[in-house]
Each structure stands twice: as structure tokens, then as C-alpha cells.
Write a protein that holds these residues in place. Structure first.
Motif, PDB file in Angstrom:
ATOM      1  N   ALA A   1      42.709  31.348  32.569  1.00  0.00           N
ATOM      2  CA  ALA A   1      42.439  32.584  31.911  1.00  0.00           C
ATOM      3  C   ALA A   1      41.820  33.650  32.945  1.00  0.00           C
ATOM      4  O   ALA A   1      42.218  34.794  32.967  1.00  0.00           O
ATOM      5  CB  ALA A   1      41.574  32.463  30.711  1.00  0.00           C
ATOM      6  N   LEU A   2      40.984  33.257  33.695  1.00  0.00           N
ATOM      7  CA  LEU A   2      40.383  33.906  34.635  1.00  0.00           C
ATOM      8  C   LEU A   2      41.608  34.299  35.642  1.00  0.00           C
ATOM      9  O   LEU A   2      41.349  35.662  36.343  1.00  0.00           O
ATOM     10  CB  LEU A   2      39.207  33.077  35.328  1.00  0.00           C
ATOM     11  CG  LEU A   2      37.973  32.841  34.644  1.00  0.00           C
ATOM     12  CD1 LEU A   2      37.061  31.946  35.175  1.00  0.00           C
ATOM     13  CD2 LEU A   2      37.614  33.923  33.827  1.00  0.00           C
TER      14      LEU A   2
ATOM     15  N   ARG B   1      46.262  43.596  28.431  1.00  0.00           N
ATOM     16  CA  ARG B   1      45.659  42.394  29.258  1.00  0.00           C
ATOM     17  C   ARG B   1      44.939  41.405  28.319  1.00  0.00           C
ATOM     18  O   ARG B   1      45.317  40.288  28.829  1.00  0.00           O
ATOM     19  CB  ARG B   1      44.508  43.030  30.221  1.00  0.00           C
ATOM     20  CG  ARG B   1      45.213  44.106  31.444  1.00  0.00           C
ATOM     21  CD  ARG B   1      43.982  44.675  32.083  1.00  0.00           C
ATOM     22  NE  ARG B   1      44.393  45.550  33.137  1.00  0.00           N
ATOM     23  CZ  ARG B   1      45.348  46.455  32.779  1.00  0.00           C
ATOM     24  NH1 ARG B   1      44.598  47.431  31.887  1.00  0.00           N
ATOM     25  NH2 ARG B   1      45.418  47.528  33.889  1.00  0.00           N
ATOM     26  N   MET B   2      44.228  41.539  27.318  1.00  0.00           N
ATOM     27  CA  MET B   2      43.474  40.472  26.605  1.00  0.00           C
ATOM     28  C   MET B   2      44.749  39.609  25.903  1.00  0.00           C
ATOM     29  O   MET B   2      44.655  38.468  25.928  1.00  0.00           O
ATOM     30  CB  MET B   2      42.835  41.069  25.646  1.00  0.00           C
ATOM     31  CG  MET B   2      41.975  40.248  24.735  1.00  0.00           C
ATOM     32  SD  MET B   2      40.916  39.167  25.959  1.00  0.00           S
ATOM     33  CE  MET B   2      39.831  40.454  26.734  1.00  0.00           C
ATOM     34  N   ARG B   3      46.055  40.144  25.561  1.00  0.00           N
ATOM     35  CA  ARG B   3      46.759  39.327  24.932  1.00  0.00           C
ATOM     36  C   ARG B   3      47.572  38.801  25.941  1.00  0.00           C
ATOM     37  O   ARG B   3      47.858  37.323  25.902  1.00  0.00           O
ATOM     38  CB  ARG B   3      48.112  40.367  24.258  1.00  0.00           C
ATOM     39  CG  ARG B   3      49.179  39.651  23.645  1.00  0.00           C
ATOM     40  CD  ARG B   3      50.445  40.585  22.988  1.00  0.00           C
ATOM     41  NE  ARG B   3      49.703  41.405  22.267  1.00  0.00           N
ATOM     42  CZ  ARG B   3      50.411  42.250  21.767  1.00  0.00           C
ATOM     43  NH1 ARG B   3      51.816  42.644  22.052  1.00  0.00           N
ATOM     44  NH2 ARG B   3      50.049  43.158  20.759  1.00  0.00           N
TER      45      ARG B   3
ATOM     46  N   ALA C   1      39.314  21.193  28.883  1.00  0.00           N
ATOM     47  CA  ALA C   1      38.858  22.635  28.497  1.00  0.00           C
ATOM     48  C   ALA C   1      38.766  23.461  29.876  1.00  0.00           C
ATOM     49  O   ALA C   1      38.741  24.815  29.742  1.00  0.00           O
ATOM     50  CB  ALA C   1      37.487  22.058  28.198  1.00  0.00           C
ATOM     51  N   LEU C   2      38.543  22.735  30.830  1.00  0.00           N
ATOM     52  CA  LEU C   2      38.310  23.377  32.155  1.00  0.00           C
ATOM     53  C   LEU C   2      39.590  24.129  32.568  1.00  0.00           C
ATOM     54  O   LEU C   2      39.571  25.259  33.205  1.00  0.00           O
ATOM     55  CB  LEU C   2      37.721  22.581  33.519  1.00  0.00           C
ATOM     56  CG  LEU C   2      37.385  23.411  34.724  1.00  0.00           C
ATOM     57  CD1 LEU C   2      36.402  24.349  34.258  1.00  0.00           C
ATOM     58  CD2 LEU C   2      36.829  22.294  35.622  1.00  0.00           C
TER      59      LEU C   2
ATOM     60  N   VAL D   1      46.165  40.509  36.110  1.00  0.00           N
ATOM     61  CA  VAL D   1      46.619  41.557  35.481  1.00  0.00           C
ATOM     62  C   VAL D   1      45.841  42.721  35.404  1.00  0.00           C
ATOM     63  O   VAL D   1      46.037  43.782  35.347  1.00  0.00           O
ATOM     64  CB  VAL D   1      46.625  41.337  33.808  1.00  0.00           C
ATOM     65  CG1 VAL D   1      47.468  40.084  33.465  1.00  0.00           C
ATOM     66  CG2 VAL D   1      45.244  40.955  33.437  1.00  0.00           C
ATOM     67  N   ALA D   2      44.412  42.651  36.098  1.00  0.00           N
ATOM     68  CA  ALA D   2      43.595  43.554  36.361  1.00  0.00           C
ATOM     69  C   ALA D   2      43.982  44.575  37.629  1.00  0.00           C
ATOM     70  O   ALA D   2      43.925  45.486  37.585  1.00  0.00           O
ATOM     71  CB  ALA D   2      42.201  43.286  36.757  1.00  0.00           C
TER      72      ALA D   2
END
Length: 540
Positions: A39-40, A242-244, A32-33, A46-47
Motif C-alpha cells: 500500500a505504501l 489514488r485511495m481506490r 500483515a506487513l 500514484v502520488a
């Protein structure tokens, strides 16, 4: 014992859905981690990517040029007409992509001096990393990299799309490309390049084209290439999504971790079978690896872990080994259990100590004997101030019972190896002497179980001599560290005493199937150990 046999049979039966669920649950923290971390990290990357705006212009090519009239049979099928239309559209798309048209747009808009068009695209740098290109060539490559040209369904409409960091620039370049294309077409027509038309009923493509014109603009003019809808300045960025991207990265990492968890669990299940095949003896239990900074591993507490932490996995493994020893046939009366290993540092002396402490707590009169006269590991840990031991008494022809110590808390008796003073005895010869054998006979008359901590088989020949006095032998090996060929070689040194071998204990791993959640670090340590196995096999 019956439960252990049933568990072994279930492990060898196959890898089913229950094992998959167990693999995921045991490693749920890491599974899970990692996707969250991925993702982070992806979100942070991508930011930093700037927004890109896409502007589109819709162009109608001349619907009148047609190929020669096909045969009646071909006309009925309709295939040649559609193929000719497709070729005509592809030809016009190539015109829109042509270097001459792109160069005119670069020159008209002066893109060679635009900062956005002064760095070669990544794809071009990969293909020709050493190429020295001028500003106009770089601008052409950048313009081509951001350009997308597609046919609108089966019509005579072409969608020209350009993406840029600047919304106004994207619309300006898209309109400039369309304007240059129209101007080039008109120039060709004025030079006598007009084609003949074929009268007749409109084709299926022309019908689709007419319906699209009804949606995109006026339909009263169908002759010649023209701009149906010009590019407008986009208000919303077209990318990056970004979200995708973050969701794809998280889902991919999750799938990867699930696959790794299943493979690691499968490796753990196959390990038991590998033990019996490689060492030709049953697998008794597995001992969890101690952390490198574990203080207990450097103190006497580790030697009494079955008492200090009765609920830990190491204590469970000790109890499982004691049950296995009790089920195995042995001579009536007192018995001598020899615990040894192939190489130093595999934890045989600590395991022997815990077996003796568990048997004492279970009500047996047990004696722990440190027969590793070279390192004297248990003597240093349990009785650091010892002045005399077994070897001192043999050398002085004194009763060994006089130096036996008793733990008032657990009731276990301990016979140290020797004191700090050097002893002028040849240890291998002493172990095979009549005096040493007689001393053990006296001990067997007093204690129900004698647990002997022997030195490694490959280090000195002492364990081979002690095996003659043993009734049961437990072989301990660090499965992920000790080359398996060396483990097999060590067992071969027992010769005829191999019949006394109860089984093998795998150290430095974790095989507790009900241990709960593994930590993030534990799973990656498991991956590291599993990846190191082939190298050990090759070294062996």
C-alpha cells in the motif's frame, strides 16, 4: 507418544479450517506487513501521477432519420426499431472518432505544438514501438487516448468526454470536438444529405430522449444535431483514484499472502507423509534451521543447546526424539544409539550431543562418543585441548575409560575421537576389529546409554561398521538441501542394519506447530526453501 501419533493422524486426515487458521496465525507478521508495504509503495507511485481533469459535452444527434418502415410483425416486437436506432448512434460515434474530425480539432487548437501532446501514448508505443510519427500524428494519438464517447442510455444523446492534465484544456478540446461534429453535420445537410422522416408515434428511445432533454436543457427544438450542454471547466480532478488504487493493491497483496501461507502450511503437513514414502521410515521430529550468522552454530553452546536454551524449538525437537527412542523396543540393559547422516554439514554430531546431554539431565548415565575420526567435530567443540581419545587408546592397547571426560554441570560423559597427533591405523579395519568391539562392550557395562556420533554414510564406510554395534539408529538429513535420492542411497548402505532404524530427523526446517509468530524473514526463507525442492528432486 500417544500425542505424537494423534497429531500425525490429524495431519494426515486433511487440511481443514483449523489448519488454515494456524497457517495464517503462524505467518501473521509477514501476512500483515506485506500488504502495508504494498500500500505504501503504491501510494508513493500514484502520488507521482499527475491529476487528470475530465470535461464532458452532451450532444443530441438528429432524431428524425429513421430506417424504412418495418413489417407489422416486427413493429409489434419493437426490436428492428431499437436496432436501427443503435446502429444510427454507433455511426455517429464513429464520426466523432474519425481521424478527419480529430485532425481538424488538432489543427484548430494547434495541439501539435502542445507539450502534453508531443509524447506518444504507452499503448501506441507498444503496438508500433519503431514507428516515427510526426507531431500532428502524435497529437491525434494523444487526443484519441484521452477521448471517451458514450451513448446516454437509450436516447439520442451522446456524451463526449475528454481528460487532460489541464482543466481548461479539457473543456476547450471537448467543446471543439462537439463544434466540429455539428459543423460537419450541417455541411452534409447543405449538400443534400438530409434524410426523409417517418411520421408516426414517437418510439421508446424518443420518449427517453425527451425526458433527458427535460433534465439537460430546453426541449422546444428536436430537429437536427445540436449541443445540449457544453463542457464546463472541471473544478475537481477525475483521476487517478489514488485511495481506490491503494486499497486494491493492499487487498490483492493480502489475498496473495493468505494463499501463500495456506500453501506453505499444506506443504509442511505433507512433508511428514513424504518422509515415510521417500525414506521408508518413520518421521521422528524436525529441527529448525539456524541462521547463517548464528554464533551458537560455531561454538560448543550449540552442542548443549538443549541445556542452554531449554525452551527453544531445537530443544523441543531433541526431547521429542528422546521420547521416540524410549518408546521403541530395544535390548535389555545398556543400549547404543547411533546418529548419522547422508552428507557432511547436516548437523548429526550436534544432534547426538544434545541427545546425550538431555539423557544425562534426565538421570541416566549417558556417554557421548565422537566416532567421526576424520572431522572430529565434537572433539574440537567440546574438548579443544584434548591430547588423547578413543582411537589413541585402541592403537596403544590402553583402556578407553582412561580418556573419558565428565561434564560437572550436566553429568554427561564424553569420549573424544583422538588427539591431534596422527595415528597409523586404518580406521575401517579398526572399527571392525576385536579390540574395538571389546572396548564397546566394556563401555556398555558402565553406561546405560551410549550415543555415538558417526560420520556421514556417503562420505566414508565408518558408519556402516559402527551400525553393527548399534542397537538403535537415528538418521538425520537436511530435507531442503540434500537430494532425496542421496538420502535413500545412504540408508540402503546400512543393509541388514536398517531394521535398527528408529526414524528420520529432518534438519534445517521448522515443524513446530506451536512456535508462535514467524518473522518476515523466516516466511520468505520458507518460500525460498519450498521453491528449491523441485530442483533438488530433478538433480536427484
Amino acid at each position: 507418544m500417544a500425542e505424537q501419533k494423534a497429531s500425525a493422524e490429524s495431519r494426515s486426515a486433511g487440511f481443514g479450517l483449523a489448519n488454515v487458521r494456524l497457517a495464517v496465525v503462524k505467518r501473521a507478521k509477514a501476512v500483515a506487513l506485506l500488504p502495508i508495504i504494498a500500500a505504501l509503495a503504491t501510494l508513493a507511485i500514484v502520488a507521482l501521477i499527475p491529476d487528470r481533469y475530465a470535461a464532458s459535452v452532451l450532444i443530441q444527434i438528429d432524431p428524425r432519420p429513421k430506417p424504412p418502415v418495418p413489417s407489422e410483425e416486427s413493429t409489434v416486437s419493437g426490436q428492428p426499431a431499437f436496432e436501427a436506432e443503435r446502429l444510427a448512434i454507433d455511426q455517429q460515434i464513429e464520426v466523432l472518432r474519425s481521424p478527419s474530425l480529430v485532425d481538424r480539432v488538432v489543427e484548430d487548437l494547434r495541439l501539435g505544438s502542445d507539450p502534453e501532446f508531443q509524447t506518444r501514448p504507452a499503448f501506441a508505443r507498444i503496438i508500433a514501438p519503431t514507428r516515427n510519427a510526426g507531431p500532428e500524428i502524435i497529437a491525434r494519438e494523444m487526443l484519441a487516448a484521452g477521448l471517451t464517447i458514450q451513448r446516454v442510455r437509450n436516447s439520442f444523446l451522446i456524451n463526449v468526454r475528454f481528460a487532460s492534465r489541464d482543466a481548461e484544456k479539457a473543456a476547450r478540446i471537448a467543446n471543439a470536438l462537439a463544434a466540429q461534429y455539428i459543423a460537419q453535420g450541417r455541411a452534409g445537410a447543405s449538400n443534400g444529405d438530409a434524410r426523409k422522416t417517418r411520421p408516426g408515434e414517437p418510439t421508446a428511445s424518443e420518449k427517453v430522449f425527451a425526458s433527458l432533454l427535460a433534465q439537460y436543457g430546453p426541449t422546444h427544438t428536436l430537429s437536427g444535431a445540436r449541443i445540449v450542454e457544453g463542457a464546463q471547466v472541471p473544478r475537481q480532478p477525475a483521476g487517478p483514484k489514488r485511495m481506490r488504487i491503494v486499497l486494491i493493491a493492499a487487498a490483492s497483496t493480502l489475498a496473495l499472502m493468505l494463499a501463500i501461507a495456506v500453501l506453505l502450511e499444506r506443504d509442511a503437513l505433507l512433508r511428514m507423509r513424504n518422509v515415510e514414502q521417500m525414506l521408508a521410515c518413520p518421521h521422528m521430529t524436525s529441527l529448525p534451521a539456524a541462521a547463517p550468522d548464528d554464533v551458537a552454530s560455531m561454538s560448543a553452546r550449540r552442542a548443549r543447546l538443549v541445556i542452554a536454551e531449554p525452551a527453544c524449538r531445537y530443544a523441543d525437537a531433541v526431547r521429542a526424539a528422546c521420547r521416540e527412542l524410549a518408546e521403541r523396543p530395544h535390548v535389555e540393559g545398556a543400549r547404543v544409539i547411533l546418529v548419522t547422516s547422508a552428507l557432511p554439514g547436516e548437523g548429526a554430531e550436534l544432534f547426538a550431543s544434545n541427545i546425550a546431554h538431555h539423557l544425562a539431565m534426565a538421570g541416566q548415565t549417558s556417554l557421548l562418543v565422537d566416532c567421526d575420526f576424520h572431522s572430529k567435530g565434537l572433539t574440537h567443540q567440546l574438548t579443544p585441548d584434548c591430547r588423547n581419545g578413543l582411537l589413541d587408546q585402541i592403537a596403544g592397547n590402553a583402556p578407553v575409560e582412561n580418556v573419558i571426560l565428565r561434564d560437572s554441570l550436566t553429568g554427561v560423559h564424553f569420549l573424544p575421537a583422538s588427539g591431534p597427533a596422527p595415528i597409523a591405523l586404518a580406521v575401517p579395519a579398526t572399527l571392525r576389529s576385536v579390540e574395538f568391539t571389546a572396548a564397546f562392550q566394556h563401555l556398555k557395562a558402565r553406561f546405560q546409554t551410549i550415543v555415538v556420533s558417526a560420520p556421514p554414510l556417503l562420505q566414508v564406510p565408518d558408519a556402516q561398521a559402527l551400525a553393527d554395534l548399534a542397537d538403535q539408529i537415528v538418521f538425520l538429513t537436511a530435507w531442503h538441501r540434500t537430494p532425496r535420492a542421496l538420502a535413500k542411497k545412504a540408508l540402503a548402505l546400512l543393509d541388514a542394519n536398517q531394521r535398527k532404524l528408529v526414524g528420520a530427523v529432518l534438519a534445517d526446517i521448522s515443524d513446530d506447530r506451536d512456535a508462535g509468530f514467524m518473522s518476515f524473514a523466516a516466511m520468505f526463507d520458507e518460500i525460498r526453501r519450498a521453491a528449491r525442492i523441485p530442483a533438488l528432486d530433478r538433480a536427484a
